[in-house]
Design a protein around this motif. Structure first.
Motif, PDB file in Angstrom:
ATOM      1  N   MET A   1     -30.650 -19.801  48.972  1.00 55.58           N
ATOM      2  CA  MET A   1     -29.482 -19.941  48.112  1.00 55.58           C
ATOM      3  C   MET A   1     -28.298 -19.190  48.714  1.00 55.58           C
ATOM      4  O   MET A   1     -28.418 -18.038  49.123  1.00 55.58           O
ATOM      5  CB  MET A   1     -29.777 -19.399  46.701  1.00 55.58           C
ATOM      6  CG  MET A   1     -28.579 -19.474  45.757  1.00 55.58           C
ATOM      7  SD  MET A   1     -28.846 -18.585  44.211  1.00 55.58           S
ATOM      8  CE  MET A   1     -30.157 -19.551  43.471  1.00 55.58           C
ATOM      9  N   GLU A  63     -31.074 -28.250  44.065  1.00 50.84           N
ATOM     10  CA  GLU A  63     -32.029 -28.824  45.010  1.00 50.84           C
ATOM     11  C   GLU A  63     -33.446 -28.554  44.539  1.00 50.84           C
ATOM     12  O   GLU A  63     -33.680 -27.680  43.688  1.00 50.84           O
ATOM     13  CB  GLU A  63     -31.818 -28.235  46.407  1.00 50.84           C
ATOM     14  CG  GLU A  63     -32.042 -26.736  46.461  1.00 50.84           C
ATOM     15  CD  GLU A  63     -31.672 -26.122  47.796  1.00 50.84           C
ATOM     16  OE1 GLU A  63     -31.163 -26.854  48.666  1.00 50.84           O
ATOM     17  OE2 GLU A  63     -31.875 -24.900  47.970  1.00 50.84           O
ATOM     18  N   THR A  81     -27.998 -24.431  44.442  1.00 51.08           N
ATOM     19  CA  THR A  81     -27.809 -24.253  45.881  1.00 51.08           C
ATOM     20  C   THR A  81     -26.960 -23.027  46.194  1.00 51.08           C
ATOM     21  O   THR A  81     -26.873 -22.613  47.348  1.00 51.08           O
ATOM     22  CB  THR A  81     -27.144 -25.495  46.491  1.00 51.08           C
ATOM     23  OG1 THR A  81     -25.923 -25.786  45.785  1.00 51.08           O
ATOM     24  CG2 THR A  81     -28.067 -26.706  46.394  1.00 51.08           C
TER      25      THR A  81
END
Length: 229
Positions: A1, A63, A81
């Motif tokens: 991330m 995601e 993300t």
């Protein structure tokens, strides 16, 4: 991330600004979760949460983090993300601020236009550097100062502008082969207190914004305009 990412696509910006999707992004920034896990937190049926998650996934804002079996169902665990997002002026390309349209060192709106361009340019550079898998050479300085008087603030601005101008003239190598241009942005503005409603402190909002921006060696001023109350 990622710690922060810049949204440049208009559709992605619109998706992130939806209140429910913004809430989902905040929840997923804290850790992976499934639609069923999120449903109770946001007060929506799992099917609607799943719809919003698919929209966010389509725009690259969330995601797949993994999958897990729960009874006869396989749950998809999603994650954000990035921990936070900034919307680039490119998302509103037709009406994005243009600081070259006018230059006024004492204009708060010009300062805002410079800030918008900074977000746009650095966001574009980050995107390019990420694709090229290269590091991006940047530098930022953030500080806070309390001026005893408007005269002290004016003197600070004059010394700051003269000092930055001298450095620009010293290190500028306009004819250097292989050299790379860098933009310099310096700004001074009243501090916004935590919990402020968005209106600046009246003690200096009208005259405390000063910038020395994008200067070439031949343009660097010897002193800034004097600021007074």
């Amino acid at each position: 991330m990622l710690d922060v990412t810049v949204i440049e696509d208009p559709a992605a910006a619109a998706a992130s600004l939806d209140p429910i999707r913004a809430r989902l992004l905040a929840e997923l920034a804290a850790g992976p979760a499934s639609a069923a896990m999120l449903a109770g937190k946001v007060g929506l049926p799992r099917q609607k949460v799943n719809y919003h998650l698919k929209t966010l996934e389509r725009h690259g804002l969330v995601e797949l983090a993994g999958e897990r079996r729960k009874g006869n169902v396989t749950e998809r665990l999603m994650r954000a993300t990035a921990a936070s997002y900034v919307i680039s002026p490119l998302a509103l390309a037709a009406v994005q601020p243009d600081p070259d349209r006018f230059r006024d060192q004492l204009s708060a709106r010009w300062l805002l236009a410079l800030g918008a361009r900074l977000v746009r340019d650095v966001g574009t550079l980050i995107t390019g550097a990420t694709k090229a898998r290269k590091r991006l050479a940047t530098y930022a300085l953030d500080g806070e100062v309390r001026f005893a008087s408007a005269a002290d603030r004016a003197a600070f601005i004059q010394e700051l502008t003269a000092g930055v101008g001298a450095l620009i003239r010293k290190y500028d190598s306009a004819d250097a082969e292989g050299g790379r241009d860098h933009r310099i942005v310096v700004a001074v503005h009243p501090t916004v207190k935590p919990g402020a409603s968005g209106t600046a402190d009246a003690s200096g909002a009208a005259d405390a914004s000063g910038t020395a921006e994008g200067l070439k060696a031949s343009e660097a001023p010897a002193a800034a305009p004097e600021l007074t109350d």
